[in-house]
Write an enzyme that holds these catalytic residues in place. Structure first.
Site, PDB file in Angstrom:
ATOM      1  N   ARG A  12       0.851  -1.200   0.000  1.00 13.35           N
ATOM      2  CA  ARG A  12       0.000   0.000   0.000  1.00 13.35           C
ATOM      3  C   ARG A  12       0.879   1.240   0.000  1.00 13.35           C
ATOM      4  NH1 ARG A  12      -2.938   1.806   4.065  1.00 13.35           N
ATOM      5  NH2 ARG A  12      -2.180   0.483   5.763  1.00 13.35           N
ATOM      6  N   GLY A  13       0.283   2.369  -0.412  1.00 11.51           N
ATOM      7  CA  GLY A  13       0.914   3.674  -0.255  1.00 11.51           C
ATOM      8  C   GLY A  13       2.261   3.791  -0.960  1.00 11.51           C
ATOM      9  N   ILE A  14       3.214   4.377  -0.263  1.00 13.17           N
ATOM     10  CA  ILE A  14       4.551   4.586  -0.848  1.00 13.17           C
ATOM     11  C   ILE A  14       5.184   3.240  -1.184  1.00 13.17           C
ATOM     12  CG2 ILE A  14       6.883   5.391  -0.312  1.00 13.17           C
ATOM     13  CD1 ILE A  14       5.585   7.624   1.403  1.00 13.17           C
ATOM     14  N   ASN A  82      10.418   0.155   4.682  1.00 13.15           N
ATOM     15  CA  ASN A  82       9.425   1.202   4.409  1.00 13.15           C
ATOM     16  C   ASN A  82       8.259   1.182   5.404  1.00 13.15           C
ATOM     17  OD1 ASN A  82       7.643   3.001   2.524  1.00 13.15           O
ATOM     18  ND2 ASN A  82       6.488   1.090   2.733  1.00 13.15           N
ATOM     19  N   ALA A  83       7.959   0.014   5.978  1.00 10.12           N
ATOM     20  CA  ALA A  83       6.776  -0.091   6.843  1.00 10.12           C
ATOM     21  C   ALA A  83       6.864   0.934   7.977  1.00 10.12           C
ATOM     22  CB  ALA A  83       6.673  -1.499   7.426  1.00 10.12           C
ATOM     23  N   TYR A 147       7.068   9.726  16.581  1.00  7.16           N
ATOM     24  CA  TYR A 147       7.378   9.486  15.160  1.00  7.16           C
ATOM     25  C   TYR A 147       8.698  10.162  14.763  1.00  7.16           C
ATOM     26  CZ  TYR A 147       6.384   9.362  10.082  1.00  7.16           C
ATOM     27  OH  TYR A 147       6.424   9.163   8.713  1.00  7.16           O
ATOM     28  N   GLY A 178       8.626  14.222   2.046  1.00  7.08           N
ATOM     29  CA  GLY A 178       7.735  15.201   2.676  1.00  7.08           C
ATOM     30  C   GLY A 178       6.350  14.581   2.744  1.00  7.08           C
ATOM     31  N   TYR A 179       5.329  15.419   2.749  1.00  3.99           N
ATOM     32  CA  TYR A 179       3.954  14.906   2.864  1.00  3.99           C
ATOM     33  C   TYR A 179       3.487  14.344   1.514  1.00  3.99           C
ATOM     34  CZ  TYR A 179       3.479  16.729   7.577  1.00  3.99           C
ATOM     35  OH  TYR A 179       3.628  16.940   8.932  1.00  3.99           O
ATOM     36  N   ILE A 180       3.151  13.054   1.522  1.00  4.31           N
ATOM     37  CA  ILE A 180       2.799  12.319   0.304  1.00  4.31           C
ATOM     38  C   ILE A 180       1.329  11.880   0.427  1.00  4.31           C
ATOM     39  CG2 ILE A 180       3.451  10.350  -1.172  1.00  4.31           C
ATOM     40  CD1 ILE A 180       5.770  12.399  -0.678  1.00  4.31           C
TER      41      ILE A 180
END
Ligand code: CAA
Ligand code: NAP
Length: 240
Positions: A12-14, A82-83, A147, A178-180
Site C-alpha cells: 500500500r501507499g509509498i 518502508n513499513a 514518530y 515530505g507529505y505524500i
C-alpha cells in the site's frame, strides 16, 4: 537484472509504488504487509508481486519471513525498510502505548528488517539498504515526538550501516519524503492537512511514485558511491 528486492509495507501507499517501480526495473520483488489482507490480495492480483504477512516489530517473525522469501525467490539483494505508522498526539497527551507502538514499528522494525539480511549481503559482497525516514525526522513535528524520534533514529541507523557495509559492497541510504498523498496523510484532519499543504512551496502533496523513483536510483548500480546519504523529496518544504 535478476536481483531480488524486499519491500516492507510494500502493498500500500509509498511501498506499493516502490514495489511496482522495482518490478518495472527488472527486480524480483517481495512485498510485506501487517494485516490488511484485502489490500494485499488486490495488490498481488494487479501486479503479480508475491506478498508476505508479518509484523516488522517482531524479530522472530521478521527473520522467519525473510527466510521464507529467500527460499521462494533467492537471496535478497535490496532491502527497503518502508513499513511505518503514526500515533500522533501532543506530548502532554501521548501515552506510553503510542510511544512504544511507533518505536517498535518504525525504529526497531528497521533493525528487525535489515539484521537478518545483512550477513548474506556481507558474504555475497553486494547489498542495498534503503530506509524510508521522513521530513519530520529532520525537522520534528507538533504531535509527533514519537514518530520524529524514530525517523531521526532511522537516519542514525543508515549512517552507521554505511560505514560498516562499505568494504563489503553494501550501501545504506535513506529517503526522507515530505507529505505524500497516502492513507497516512489522509488520516490527518482535513483542516490541518490543508494548512500543511499551505506550507509546501510546491503547493501540493507529493506522489508515492516520486519517492519510488528515488528508491530505484539508490538501488541501482549508478548509486554505488552514494552511501550514508539522505535524499529529501519534500516539494521544498524543508532544507537540510
Ligand atoms: N503548531 C502549533 N500548535 C499547533 C499545531 C502546530 N503544528 N497543531 C496544532 N496546534 C495547536 C492547536 O491549535 C490547538 O491549540 P489550542 O489548544 O490553543 O486550540 C492544540 O495545538 C491542539 O490541541 P488539541 O487538543 O486539538 O489536539 P488533539 O489532541 O486533538 O490533537 C492533532 C490533534 C493530533 C495534533 C492533530 O492536529 C494532527 O493530527 N495534527 C497533524 C500532525 C501531523 O502533521 N502529523 C503528520 C502525519 S503524516 C506523517 O507523519 C507522514 C510524514 O512523515 C510526513
Ligand atoms: P501507509 O499508506 O499507511 O502504508 C503502510 C504500509 O506499511 C502498509 O503496507 C502496512 O501494512 C505496512 N505496515 C504498517 N505497520 C506494519 C508492521 N508493523 N509490520 C509490517 N507492515 C506494516 O503508509 P505510507 O504513507 O505509504 O508510509 C510508508 C512509509 O513512508 C512509512 O515508514 C512512513 O512513515 C513513511 N513516510 C510517509 C510519508 C507520507 O506523507 N505518507 C512521509 C514521510 C515518510 P497493512 O496494509 O497490512 O496495514
Amino acid at each position: 537484472m535478476g536481483r531480488v528486492a524486499l519491500v516492507t509495507g510494500g502493498s500500500r501507499g509509498i511501498g506499493e509504488a516502490i514495489s511496482k517501480k522495482l518490478q518495472a526495473e527488472g527486480y524480483t520483488v517481495a512485498a510485506t504487509y501487517a494485516g490488511n489482507d484485502e489490500a494485499a490480495a488486490k495488490f498481488t492480483e494487479a501486479t503479480g508481486i508475491k506478498t508476505y504477512k508479518w509484523n516488522v516489530a517482531d524479530y522472530d517473525s521478521s527473520k522467519a519471513g525473510i527466510e521464507q522469501v529467500e527460499a521462494d525467490l533467492g537471496p535478497i539483494d535490496v532491502v527497503v525498510a518502508n513499513a511505518g505508522i503514526t500515533r500522533d498526539a501532543p506530548f502532554h497527551k501521548m501515552t506510553p502505548q503510542q510511544w512504544n507502538e511507533v518505536v517498535d514499528t518504525n525504529l526497531t522494525g528497521v533493525f528487525n528488517t535489515v539484521h537478518p539480511v545483512w550477513p548474506g549481503m556481507r558474504e555475497r559482497k553486494f547489498g542495498r539498504v534503503i530506509v524510508i525516514s521522513s521530513i519530520n525526522g529532520q525537522k520534528g513535528q507538533f504531535a509527533q515526538v514519537n514518530y520524529a524520534a524514530t525517523k531521526s533514529g532511522d537516519l542514525g541507523i543508515v549512517k552507521s550501516l554505511a560505514q560498516e557495509g562499505a568494504r563489503a559492497g553494501i550501501t545504506a541510504n535513506a529517503v526522507c519524503p515530505g507529505y505524500i498523498g497516502t492513507e497516512m496523510v489522509m488520516a490527518v484532519p482535513e483542516k490541518v492537512r490543508e494548512s500543511i499543504i499551505g506550507q509546501i512551496p510546491a503547493g501540493r502533496l507529493g506522489e508515492p511514485e516520486e519517492i519510488a523513483r528515488c528508491v530505484a536510483f539508490l538501488a541501482s548500480d549508478d548509486a554505488g558511491f552514494i552511501n550514508g546519504s539522505t535524499i529529501s523529496a519534500n516539494g521544498g518544504q524543508f532544507f537540510v
